[in-house]
Write a protein that holds these residues in place. Structure first.
Motif, PDB file in Angstrom:
ATOM      1  N   LYS A   8       0.850  -1.187   0.000  1.00 30.48           N
ATOM      2  CA  LYS A   8       0.000   0.000   0.000  1.00 30.48           C
ATOM      3  C   LYS A   8       0.883   1.233   0.000  1.00 30.48           C
ATOM      4  N   LYS A  53      -6.778  -2.023  -5.382  1.00 31.94           N
ATOM      5  CA  LYS A  53      -7.829  -1.101  -4.950  1.00 31.94           C
ATOM      6  C   LYS A  53      -7.322   0.328  -4.995  1.00 31.94           C
ATOM      7  N   GLU A  55      -8.342   3.993  -3.541  1.00 34.13           N
ATOM      8  CA  GLU A  55      -9.217   4.719  -2.630  1.00 34.13           C
ATOM      9  C   GLU A  55      -9.480   6.120  -3.185  1.00 34.13           C
ATOM     10  N   HIS A  71      -3.760   0.246  -3.164  1.00 31.57           N
ATOM     11  CA  HIS A  71      -3.379  -1.115  -2.790  1.00 31.57           C
ATOM     12  C   HIS A  71      -2.983  -1.827  -4.081  1.00 31.57           C
TER      13      HIS A  71
END
Length: 205
Positions: A8, A53, A55, A71
């Motif tokens: 991350k 992912k 965000e 991520h």
């Protein structure tokens, strides 16, 4: 040898890259940031695998760039203990043999982890395995530079190379450090003391 690690990071995209596709821009930034770099306790990053992912993005006051928590999965070089690998001999010293895999050079085989009995030829700076043909005959099998060598991983060491602040208690802190004395961020310790390990030419008939 290679593993997928989920990581991350916060990716900053400057305004002049807004015209690019957001996903492509993020992937390009992550590759530039991590490729061919060692992440502490993770391994040597090779290439971005995929994005898991994204965000929400934020723009902070005084900064026109977007900041996005991402991520992602990265291909990482981190062989497991007892894994068998093949590299090339880079150089030798009385301490042992240094091996390179082309993209990774910090592999060390200590003298006590070589095939026994082994002797160091100081004039040529190479090691040799004194192979016993019979009770009265021994044959020297040399470990020449650039020769392919099969080895077993026995240990790994990570070193935190993050720069620290100046040592105010040391009056000689302004003296530059010899770059050759700096420890690499990731090193592998190997062994060739088992049957079938060592220079490939020894076992190829």
């Amino acid at each position: 040898m290679f593993v997928l690690c989920e990581m991350k990071d916060t990716v900053r995209i400057p305004p002049w890259e807004f015209k690019e596709n957001t996903t492509d821009a993020i992937m390009d930034i992550l590759n530039k940031k991590f490729a061919n770099k060692v992440v502490y306790n993770v391994g040597l990053c090779i290439a971005l695998w995929d994005l898991v992912k994204l965000e929400d993005s934020f723009i902070f006051p005084g900064d026109g760039a977007t900041h996005t928590n991402v991520h992602f999965r990265y291909v990482v070089f981190r062989p497991f203990i007892d894994e068998i690998l093949v590299g090339k001999i880079k150089c030798s010293s009385k301490e042992g043999v240094y091996v390179s895999m082309g993209f990774f050079d910090d592999i060390f085989i200590p003298a006590d982890a070589l095939q026994h009995p082994a002797i160091f030829e100081s004039q040529d700076q190479i090691w040799a395995w004194e192979y016993e043909v019979d009770e009265d005959t021994k044959h020297k099998l040399f470990m020449d530079i650039d020769e392919e060598i099969r080895f077993r991983v026995v240990d790994e060491t990570f070193t935190d190379t993050t720069p620290s602040g100046p040592d105010t208690t040391n009056t000689e802190s302004d003296i530059p450090t010899d770059p050759e004395l700096k420890k690499p961020p990731y090193t592998i310790t190997a062994s060739i003391s088992d049957s079938g390990l060592g220079c490939m030419s020894w076992w190829n008939g």
